[in-house]
Design an enzyme around this catalytic site. Structure first.
Site, PDB file in Angstrom:
ATOM      1  N   GLY A  68       8.881   7.078   1.713  1.00 36.36           N
ATOM      2  CA  GLY A  68       7.281   7.535   1.890  1.00 36.36           C
ATOM      3  C   GLY A  68       6.408   7.097   0.709  1.00 36.36           C
ATOM      4  O   GLY A  68       5.311   6.776   1.135  1.00 36.36           O
ATOM      5  N   CYS A  69       6.954   6.768  -0.342  1.00 37.68           N
ATOM      6  CA  CYS A  69       6.124   6.121  -1.161  1.00 37.68           C
ATOM      7  C   CYS A  69       5.694   4.921  -0.989  1.00 37.68           C
ATOM      8  O   CYS A  69       4.306   4.468  -1.233  1.00 37.68           O
ATOM      9  CB  CYS A  69       6.773   6.259  -2.636  1.00 37.68           C
ATOM     10  N   THR A  70       6.599   3.912  -0.401  1.00 35.90           N
ATOM     11  CA  THR A  70       6.267   2.777  -0.011  1.00 35.90           C
ATOM     12  C   THR A  70       5.250   2.649   1.241  1.00 35.90           C
ATOM     13  O   THR A  70       3.964   2.039   1.033  1.00 35.90           O
ATOM     14  CB  THR A  70       7.493   1.952   0.351  1.00 35.90           C
ATOM     15  N   ALA A  73       1.751   3.755  -0.421  1.00 34.52           N
ATOM     16  CA  ALA A  73       1.146   2.657  -1.445  1.00 34.52           C
ATOM     17  C   ALA A  73       0.640   1.699  -0.265  1.00 34.52           C
ATOM     18  O   ALA A  73      -0.577   1.088  -0.616  1.00 34.52           O
ATOM     19  CB  ALA A  73       2.211   2.248  -2.223  1.00 34.52           C
TER      20      ALA A  73
END
Length: 190
Positions: A68-70, A73
């Protein structure tokens, strides 16, 4: 027996009060905390440098190089020119150490600043919940790296206006659509 019960109740009341005092959750209209942090390039980044100049999008995310963080970003990366056109700057904040942030930025070709909040103090100043950090191993360009974070912050996004006030807050962030929602809000600000 009454004395023990009273003492226990008194201590519990103090503990709850202390916790409530130390975890102020910021709301739209509140003044943003004037924070500074170490950026992915090793420099010191300061919120005050943007006073009177730009909107600042501060997004907290749990851990670099995770699913999710990728997605989040990369969505900010892909929206960067539109966000800049809306007179805003984006900073991603996580509990990852600077070395991990450098690797994340390189691996995903990120074009905005990532800030290290290993102790969770910045997250705490915004009222963002944190939990214990950890370590993950990722392969980047054929080499294995350990990415270490002191804390894992919840995924929350804030927008701070040119006067230092919080004008947008999202505690239910959809990682893949966060940049889109932020950009829609910024465009309405004119």
């Amino acid at each position: 027996m009454k004395r023990i019960l009273f003492s226990t109740l008194f201590i519990l009341t103090i503990a709850v009060f202390s916790f409530a005092q130390s975890t102020k959750v910021l709301s739209v209209g509140d003044k943003a905390p004037a924070f500074k942090a170490t950026a992915d390039n090793g420099s010191t980044w300061k919120l005050n440098d943007y006073d009177g100049k730009k909107y600042v999008v501060v997004y907290f995310y749990p851990a670099a190089m995770t699913g999710g963080c990728t997605k989040q970003a990369c969505a900010y990366r892909d929206s960067q020119s539109a966000i800049e056109s809306a007179n805003a700057v984006v900073v991603g904040v996580s509990g990852d150490n600077v070395e991990g942030l450098k690797l994340f930025k390189k691996a995903e070709n990120l074009n905005f600043t990532l800030l290290s909040d290993e102790s969770g103090e910045i997250a705490k100043s915004f009222g963002v919940p944190t939990r214990d950090g950890g370590k993950i191993t990722r392969e980047i360009e054929g080499q294995s790296y350990d990415l270490v974070r002191g804390v894992s912050a919840s995924r929350w996004t804030f927008i701070i206006d040119k006067k230092g006030k919080i004008v947008y807050k999202n505690e239910q962030v959809d990682a893949a659509k966060d940049a889109e929602a932020v950009l829609a809000f910024l465009k309405k600000q004119g």
